[in-house]
Design an enzyme around this catalytic site. Structure first.
Site, mmCIF file in Angstrom:
data_model
loop_
_atom_site.group_PDB
_atom_site.id
_atom_site.type_symbol
_atom_site.label_atom_id
_atom_site.label_comp_id
_atom_site.label_asym_id
_atom_site.label_seq_id
_atom_site.Cartn_x
_atom_site.Cartn_y
_atom_site.Cartn_z
ATOM 1 N N ASP A 140 11.847 -2.403 -27.325
ATOM 2 C CA ASP A 140 11.531 -1.097 -26.560
ATOM 3 C C ASP A 140 13.392 -1.313 -25.881
ATOM 4 O OD1 ASP A 140 9.006 -1.442 -26.147
ATOM 5 O OD2 ASP A 140 9.439 -1.798 -23.942
ATOM 6 N N ARG A 180 1.998 -1.140 -19.519
ATOM 7 C CA ARG A 180 2.027 -1.840 -21.097
ATOM 8 C C ARG A 180 2.562 -2.953 -21.766
ATOM 9 N NH1 ARG A 180 7.036 -0.568 -22.939
ATOM 10 N NH2 ARG A 180 6.151 -0.142 -25.104
ATOM 11 N N GLU A 182 8.842 12.556 4.772
ATOM 12 C CA GLU A 182 9.454 12.413 4.882
ATOM 13 C C GLU A 182 9.746 10.888 4.403
ATOM 14 O OE1 GLU A 182 13.270 14.168 4.613
ATOM 15 O OE2 GLU A 182 11.236 15.972 4.540
ATOM 16 N N PRO A 193 13.028 8.180 -3.427
ATOM 17 C CA PRO A 193 13.977 8.535 -3.352
ATOM 18 C C PRO A 193 15.067 7.691 -3.264
ATOM 19 C CG PRO A 193 13.238 9.870 -1.961
ATOM 20 C CD PRO A 193 12.448 9.577 -2.240
HETATM 21 CL CL1 6GU Z 1 8.913 6.806 -5.843
HETATM 22 N N1 6GU Z 1 9.582 9.470 -4.638
HETATM 23 C C1 6GU Z 1 10.238 10.524 -4.377
HETATM 24 N N2 6GU Z 1 9.510 11.753 -3.402
HETATM 25 N N3 6GU Z 1 10.549 11.089 -5.378
HETATM 26 C C2 6GU Z 1 11.731 10.501 -5.693
HETATM 27 C C3 6GU Z 1 11.465 9.185 -6.453
HETATM 28 C C4 6GU Z 1 10.158 9.005 -5.425
HETATM 29 N N4 6GU Z 1 11.893 8.520 -7.367
HETATM 30 C C5 6GU Z 1 12.547 9.420 -7.833
HETATM 31 N N5 6GU Z 1 12.686 10.775 -6.813
#
Ligand code: 6GU
Length: 273
Positions: free
Chosen positions: A176, A161, A119, A92
């Site tokens: 797209d 794709r 984590e 994230p």
């Molecule tokens: Cl790539 N991993 C996690 N754990 N949470 C996320 C993410 C990735 N992308 C958005 N939220």
């Protein structure tokens, strides 16, 4: 293209056997290998995590299993003829995954994914591989998942794709919604098929008119309407030269006004049409 995924939940990647990605694998266009990280643990409990230095909640994935797993996966790939690996680290805290990044990844011969639980992975692992190969730390959106496996599925489908021969029609990508270099990145409007009447709802007359010019114009107007409603930031970001006279008429109806720089901004009091 070769793809390796190292995970503590190999079965989470089973969807890679289905649909577009599954067919690309069956045709030999994609060589996907899923590896269980716990095969690179040597203690009775197959430990992959430990408590964080500096304290704090949660657990951190240990260097040892990741380093040994990645060394073996990379060596096996090279032995089997792959070159130019890049590491894709779903997190994230990564850079946003966009169509532009999907195109960039689709041009690489070999991607190694490291979806983490807990984590995240001890930073030294990513820093060490970054001295040897490109590393992409990628987030798929502004929300938090319990692990990176779902992100690997998302990224893999977006990349697969784009590979030559995977989608039937080579023209299919140019339209797209988020194709890089598209004149205007607008969302696509609604689509319809038979029957012509369903539960009292018909089809917009223009789509039955056979008038290709009017149909194209209607689709463009619907795209502008839907983009205004769901992603006004995309209209604001558009190069104004992407809009013709008819676009500008529709944008005006939708409450958009050109600013001093020519870019469109929206009247905050505009009501939706
Ligand atoms: Cl790539 N991993 C996690 N754990 N949470 C996320 C993410 C990735 N992308 C958005 N939220």
């Amino acid at each position: 293209m070769r793809l390796d995924v190292v995970t503590i939940f190999p079965e989470y990647l089973d969807p890679l056997n289905v649909s577009l990605v599954g067919k690309a694998r069956a045709r030999g266009q994609l060589d996907v290998r899923v590896h269980d990280l716990r095969e690179w643990t040597y203690d009775r409990h197959n430990t992959v995590d430990d408590t964080p230095y500096g304290g704090g909640p949660g657990m951190v994935m240990k260097t040892g299993p990741w380093g040994d797993a990645l060394d073996d996966v990379l060596a096996d790939g090279y032995e089997n003829g792959s070159h130019g690996p890049a590491l894709v680290v779903p997190t994230p805290s990564g850079r946003p995954f966009t169509q532009e990044l999907a195109v960039e990844l689709s041009e690489r011969p070999w991607l190694v994914f490291t979806p983490a639980r807990y984590e995240g992975i001890d930073r030294r692992v990513i820093d060490e591989y970054a001295t040897r190969m490109p590393v992409y730390e990628v987030s798929i959106g502004d929300y938090v998942l319990a692990g990176g496996e779902a992100a690997v599925l998302v990224i893999t489908e977006a990349v697969a794709r784009l590979l030559p021969g995977v989608l039937g029609n080579a023209e299919s990508h140019r339209d797209d919604s988020f194709a890089p270099g598209a004149m205007a990145n607008l969302l696509e409007g609604p689509v319809y098929t038979k029957p012509p009447e369903w539960r009292g709802q018909g089809i917009p007359d223009v789509l039955l008119s056979g008038h290709h010019g009017k149909i194209a114009r209607w689709r463009r107007d619907e795209a502008l309407r839907r983009t205004t409603r769901n992603r006004p930031d995309l209209v604001e970001r558009c190069d104004p030269s992407a809009f013709d006279k008819k676009d500008r008429e529709m944008l005006s109806i939708l409450g958009w006004r050109p600013g001093p720089d020519g870019r469109f901004g929206r009247d905050p009091d505009a009501v939706e049409e």
